[in-house]
Design an enzyme around this catalytic site. Structure first.
Site, mmCIF file in Angstrom:
data_model
loop_
_atom_site.group_PDB
_atom_site.id
_atom_site.type_symbol
_atom_site.label_atom_id
_atom_site.label_comp_id
_atom_site.label_asym_id
_atom_site.label_seq_id
_atom_site.Cartn_x
_atom_site.Cartn_y
_atom_site.Cartn_z
ATOM 1 N N SER A 112 -2.097 3.087 -22.599
ATOM 2 C CA SER A 112 -3.324 2.498 -22.080
ATOM 3 C C SER A 112 -3.216 2.243 -20.568
ATOM 4 O O SER A 112 -2.974 3.188 -19.812
ATOM 5 C CB SER A 112 -3.638 1.229 -22.883
ATOM 6 O OG SER A 112 -4.994 0.869 -22.762
ATOM 7 N N ASP A 170 -10.556 6.346 -30.572
ATOM 8 C CA ASP A 170 -10.146 5.225 -29.734
ATOM 9 C C ASP A 170 -11.390 4.535 -29.177
ATOM 10 O O ASP A 170 -12.171 5.144 -28.446
ATOM 11 C CB ASP A 170 -9.258 5.728 -28.582
ATOM 12 C CG ASP A 170 -8.529 4.607 -27.853
ATOM 13 O OD1 ASP A 170 -9.097 3.509 -27.733
ATOM 14 O OD2 ASP A 170 -7.399 4.844 -27.397
ATOM 15 N N HIS A 197 -6.765 3.131 -30.999
ATOM 16 C CA HIS A 197 -6.031 2.700 -29.811
ATOM 17 C C HIS A 197 -4.635 2.205 -30.183
ATOM 18 O O HIS A 197 -4.374 1.001 -30.247
ATOM 19 C CB HIS A 197 -6.827 1.594 -29.118
ATOM 20 C CG HIS A 197 -6.400 1.342 -27.704
ATOM 21 N ND1 HIS A 197 -6.527 2.293 -26.713
ATOM 22 C CD2 HIS A 197 -5.845 0.262 -27.103
ATOM 23 C CE1 HIS A 197 -6.083 1.789 -25.563
ATOM 24 N NE2 HIS A 197 -5.649 0.563 -25.773
#
Length: 222
Positions: A112, A170, A197
């Site tokens: 991320s 995601d 995610h």
């Protein structure tokens, strides 16, 4: 007969996501570390910026959520074209310090916001920045920073081998953002998974990680 030279596992510097920490990343990568056992080991570091958090976020008080940079005062939004992003230089310095202190590292693994930071490190490395002697990056749920001040990282193709792991569902970092970042790299390898995610480590992904990592020998990054 000849004794085989013993090869050490590849060492990956692991960069956590926004609102995470090194410990939280370790907790969430158990399956991945098991999948890579013998081939690669992860060394996670904390981002330098503590986030304003409540007691619920950190009941022990010793593991506050952290971030690598901000798009607004104490906040971060991946889709925001921040006019005055803050904190990135400290984070690049923290990565350089970790490499100097805990290295050598063969590559980076980012998740991320940590993957977005890792991509920036790759861009600096590809331009010859001596602080970051790494040979490759594994970028999970990554994105390109929308801040105009960060635009220079993406102006020229990033010539470092990269594996981009994209979750088709995601909801935090849309798959399109990760694919767009992949196009900033020279010959990126894109690995899609049906999940959201997180860092996937099921059989299909394990195979893809190992195939990518097979290209590298320990010590190549130096």
């Amino acid at each position: 007969g000849a004794v085989m030279a013993e090869t050490r596992p590849l060492r990956l510097l692991a960069l956590h996501g926004y609102w995470q920490s090194a410990r939280r990343l370790r907790q969430r990568t158990g399956a991945l570390r098991k999948a890579l056992r013998g081939r690669a080991e992860l060394v996670a570091i904390d981002a330098p910026h503590r986030l304003p958090s409540s007691a619920e976020d950190d009941p022990d008080g010793d593991d506050p959520p952290r971030g690598w940079w901000f798009s607004g005062p104490g906040t971060f939004e991946a889709g925001e074209a921040a006019a005055a992003p803050a904190g990135l230089e400290e984070s690049l310095s923290a990565v350089a310090a970790a490499v100097a202190e805990h290295g050598p590292f063969d590559g980076l693994l980012g998740f991320s916001q940590g993957a977005a930071l890792a991509a920036m490190v790759c861009a600096l490395r590809a331009r010859g920045d001596p602080r970051f002697p790494v040979a490759f990056a594994v970028l999970v749920a990554a994105f390109a920073s929308r801040a105009p001040a960060h635009g220079h990282f993406y102006r020229e193709p990033i010539a470092l081998p990269s594996l981009h792991v994209v979750g088709d569902t995601d909801a935090v970092i849309a798959a399109a953002l990760s694919r767009e970042l992949a196009q900033c790299f020279v010959e990126p390898v894109v690995l899609s998974h049906p999940g959201g995610h997180f860092i996937p480590a099921a059989a299909a992904q394990k195979k893809a990680y190992l195939e990518f990592l097979e290209r590298f020998c320990p010590g190549q990054g130096q």
